[in-house]
Design a protein around this motif. Structure first.
Motif, mmCIF file in Angstrom:
data_model
loop_
_atom_site.group_PDB
_atom_site.id
_atom_site.type_symbol
_atom_site.label_atom_id
_atom_site.label_comp_id
_atom_site.label_asym_id
_atom_site.label_seq_id
_atom_site.Cartn_x
_atom_site.Cartn_y
_atom_site.Cartn_z
ATOM 1 N N SER A 90 -26.395 17.459 -1.181
ATOM 2 C CA SER A 90 -26.291 16.247 -1.997
ATOM 3 C C SER A 90 -24.957 16.196 -2.730
ATOM 4 N N LEU A 91 -24.543 17.326 -3.281
ATOM 5 C CA LEU A 91 -23.284 17.383 -4.023
ATOM 6 C C LEU A 91 -22.080 17.220 -3.097
ATOM 7 N N ILE A 92 -22.131 17.816 -1.909
ATOM 8 C CA ILE A 92 -21.014 17.668 -0.967
ATOM 9 C C ILE A 92 -20.896 16.223 -0.518
ATOM 10 N N GLU A 93 -22.021 15.577 -0.231
ATOM 11 C CA GLU A 93 -21.994 14.171 0.187
ATOM 12 C C GLU A 93 -21.399 13.281 -0.898
ATOM 13 N N GLU A 94 -21.517 13.708 -2.161
ATOM 14 C CA GLU A 94 -20.965 12.949 -3.287
ATOM 15 C C GLU A 94 -19.557 13.416 -3.647
ATOM 16 N N TYR A 95 -18.980 14.294 -2.827
ATOM 17 C CA TYR A 95 -17.621 14.820 -3.019
ATOM 18 C C TYR A 95 -17.496 15.653 -4.300
ATOM 19 N N LYS A 96 -18.598 16.272 -4.722
ATOM 20 C CA LYS A 96 -18.588 17.144 -5.899
ATOM 21 C C LYS A 96 -18.599 18.590 -5.413
ATOM 22 N N PHE A 97 -17.475 18.995 -4.873
ATOM 23 C CA PHE A 97 -17.388 20.298 -4.217
ATOM 24 C C PHE A 97 -17.452 21.456 -5.200
ATOM 25 N N ARG A 98 -16.909 21.258 -6.374
ATOM 26 C CA ARG A 98 -16.932 22.311 -7.396
ATOM 27 C C ARG A 98 -18.369 22.622 -7.797
ATOM 28 N N ASP A 99 -19.163 21.581 -8.026
ATOM 29 C CA ASP A 99 -20.566 21.780 -8.400
ATOM 30 C C ASP A 99 -21.364 22.380 -7.241
ATOM 31 N N ALA A 100 -21.037 21.947 -6.020
ATOM 32 C CA ALA A 100 -21.733 22.487 -4.850
ATOM 33 C C ALA A 100 -21.474 23.981 -4.707
ATOM 34 N N LEU A 101 -20.223 24.385 -4.915
ATOM 35 C CA LEU A 101 -19.886 25.809 -4.826
ATOM 36 C C LEU A 101 -20.616 26.598 -5.907
ATOM 37 N N PHE A 102 -20.726 26.022 -7.096
ATOM 38 C CA PHE A 102 -21.450 26.695 -8.181
ATOM 39 C C PHE A 102 -22.895 26.977 -7.753
#
Length: 695
Positions: free
Chosen positions: A435-447
């Motif tokens: 969900s986070l990657i699809e929203e381009y929130k890569f930093r949160d996805a990595l966390f």
């Protein structure tokens, strides 16, 4: 994704006038690669295109500084940049270059289509001109004081210090980057694209239709549109670039920001015969990854060009990042305040994923962020090594010690709350990350990925399987305790397999190491496997543990900080134009035999002329007694052609010939640069016979 059959991802074309630095990586290429690798794991039809931008003014400026041709510059830096991307695991489907024939043809045809449709405005205007070098000055050839932040070295199109977009007319005390002379206005003809004609459409398409875009992108575009758009010249006076495909356009080339984004199209043409599917079918999702300094070009100018041409898809999203500062200061390539990727790769071999991790974890997604070497060390040692790597290592060591090096069975009859908790965390991790990657929130996805490994450590600490082993070596561990050991390590191993899938878009080399330890093929990395609890088969033997990340020591960090500070180039004193005295660079020691290979002879210049469309080059005809040589030399800013005739010079006569501006140069004349940057000819103290040997 249900509305799209295919995805086309582009990453901003880097200028081939120098290596890439970590700011480029953090802002554009690492996030783009994460997104692409994730989509590939989803088994979606996706293409990832990029290439070197080889026609910008920075190319010609760098060529002048180095005394070589623009082609030599782009050849040199294209190779360096391409190699850096490959080593960093940036997985382009194609990395092309705008000097390729297919790009010249594609860009010229695009321009001609708009011209034939009557969309350009032909205007004669006054533009800045350097009388000293007889050159019309493109925006980047003009330097002056920024009206916003008072930076004395702002360019005519942008201030690199504050990021403001500028025009040459806005600069205070403008001067030529070629000669430092004060430029004058001179009439010239160009073709303008009427952006104002697309203002209403842009507001409807962008402002009303893409409110989901990142705030920094949406806000900057809205600000531009609110101020009103104006016609923008799409051609320039230059000899370097794509020639304007019109009969009355001698000495004109396409503006680099007209030419460069078309590079995405030409690169796709090189990649596949089905390129039109990715550019012309409405069920394509087009995503541009860029830095914030490119927002206007990708969100307003390029879409307007595509709309004017017709038949092309428009970007679905442009997830631009802000800037990454270094040690509290803005990156400045002119001052060498940067961490260059090619140098990092030499200084930290095998640590490509560490840099990818730090740049993603500290990505400037919503605001400018700061890279420090201490933070780099802390994130590696405290997060990658001590959390992620430590969990995997503990799991492997205990599995080999307590489970005969094999995946133990899961005993469902004794599952407890801790077991069910970690199972739930594994199963839910997939949805969180995707969900986070699809929203381009890569930093949160990595966390979320690192947090799952943190939870794995917590779970293992609660279960303490090492304490369930019988303390009496002569007595076997009880069946109940062995079941607890089996369950805890079975779930830790399944969690590790999930971590490999989830970390793969971010740290691909790390995922490969994990696959090797698990003895599984890369098919396990398919995203459909994420969240599953039966990825590793019961009874399957696994390889011994290997450390995923080494600790980075204090002395390594100290060396990098010293390197950064020692390489800093201080700005010139612009008040009196004094330049700093260059430090002598000691080159590698040679023996006499190396020097003896040079054939140095004195020659007399019998004729000399300026090389057409080359500011720095003179073509010299040199008499060497037994023969006459043609030599091209970059001394035109220091010597006039007519004053060279009759002078004696020292010539390297056994240097391999090379072409410069279509002229074969058959040697090199020797010069010396004094502290003021002036080139001086090396010549004999007294006149000697042409052809005399120098020893």
């Amino acid at each position: 994704m249900s509305d799209y059959k295919r995805i086309l991802v582009t990453a901003a074309l880097p200028y081939a006038n120098g290596p890439v630095h970590i700011g480029h990586m953090a802002g554009v290429y690492v996030p783009a690669d994460i997104y692409v690798r994730y989509q590939r794991a989803q088994k979606r039809d996706i293409k990832f295109v990029c290439g070197s931008d080889e026609h910008g003014v920075p190319i010609t400026i760098r060529a002048m500084k180095e005394g070589v041709t623009p082609q030599q510059i782009v050849d040199k830096y294209h190779a360096i940049i391409k190699d850096s991307f490959e080593q960093m695991g940036i997985s382009f489907d194609i990395y092309s270059r705008t000097s390729n024939k297919v790009h010249h043809e594609t860009a010229a045809a695009f321009f001609k289509k708009l011209y034939d449709d009557g969309l350009f405005e032909e205007k004669e205007t006054e533009q800045y001109y350097d009388e000293k070098t007889k050159t019309f000055l493109a925006d980047r050839y003009i330097i002056g004081t920024c009206p916003v932040c008072a930076n004395p070295n702002a360019y005519g199109d942008q201030c690199e210090k504050c990021g403001s977009s500028l025009s040459p007319e806005q600069l205070i005390n403008p001067r030529s980057a070629l000669s430092d002379a004060v430029p004058v206005k001179k009439k010239t003809k160009h073709w303008y694209f009427p952006l104002q004609d697309y203002e209403v459409w842009l507001k409807e398409w962008l402002i009303d239709g893409h409110k989901e875009w990142k705030n920094n992108v949406y806000g900057q575009c809205k600000s531009w549109l609110d101020k009103g758009l104006q016609s923008r010249a799409m051609t320039r006076d230059s000899s370097w670039g794509i020639k304007v495909p019109l009969p009355n356009a001698e000495g004109k080339v396409l503006y680099v920001w007209f030419d460069a984004p078309i590079g995405y199209i030409s690169a796709t043409k090189e990649l596949t015969d089905k390129w039109a599917d990715y550019w012309c079918k409405e069920d394509t999702k087009l995503v541009h990854f860029i830095g914030k300094d490119n927002i206007v070009f990708h969100c307003i100018i390029f879409p307007a060009m595509l709309k004017a041409h017709g038949n092309f898809v428009l970007p679905d999203n442009v997830p631009a990042n802000e800037f990454l500062n270094i040690e509290g200061e803005k990156v400045s390539t002119s001052r060498n305040w940067a961490v260059w990727v090619d140098e990092y790769l030499k200084d930290f071999p095998g640590c490509e994923d560490v840099l990818r991790y730090v740049l993603c974890a500290n990505a400037p997604e919503t605001k400018d962020n700061d890279f420090t070497w201490k933070d780099f060390q802390d994130r590696n040692n405290s997060e990658l090594a001590s959390i992620f790597g430590n969990f995997l290592n503990r799991t492997w060591v205990l599995m080999h010690k307590l489970c005969n090096s094999k995946v133990p069975k899961l005993h469902e009859d004794i599952l407890d709350d801790e077991d069910r908790w970690i199972m739930k965390e594994i199963e839910s991790s997939k949805l969180k990350v995707e969900s986070l990657i699809e929203e381009y929130k890569f930093r949160d996805a990595l966390f979320e990925v690192i947090d799952l490994s943190r939870k794995g450590n917590q779970y293992m600490q609660k279960k303490e399987p090492w304490k369930k082993v019988s303390s009496d070596k002569a007595q076997a561990t009880s069946p109940e305790n062995q079941k607890i050991i089996d369950n805890s390590l079975h779930l830790c191993l399944q969690l590790t397999a999930n971590l490999a899938i989830l970390i793969n878009p971010f740290l691909p080399n790390t995922a490969k190491k994990m696959l090797y330890m698990m003895k599984v093929v890369d098919k396990i990395l398919d995203w459909k496997n994420a969240g599953k609890l039966k990825l590793l088969s019961v009874g399957y033997s696994l390889r011994p543990p290997e450390l995923l990340f080494r600790k980075i020591e204090d002395d390594e960090i100290k060396a990098q900080i010293e390197k950064l500070k020692s390489g800093l180039v201080k700005p010139q004193d612009t008040s009196d134009k004094k330049q700093e005295t260059k430090k002598m660079e000691n080159k590698s020691e040679i023996v006499y035999d190396d020097f003896a290979k040079l054939d140095l002879r004195v020659g007399t210049v019998s004729a000399c002329e300026k090389v057409e469309k080359a500011d720095k080059l003179l073509k010299l005809t040199i008499d060497l007694d037994t023969e006459t040589r043609t030599i091209v030399s970059g001394i035109a800013l220091h010597y006039k052609a007519e004053e060279m005739v009759g002078k004696q010079v020292v010539v390297v006569t056994n240097l391999a010939p090379r072409k410069m501006k279509g002229i074969e140069s058959q040697g090199m004349i020797l010069t010396a640069e004094d502290k003021d940057g002036k080139l001086r000819l090396l010549k004999p103290e007294e006149t000697v016979s042409p052809g005399s040997s120098v020893s």
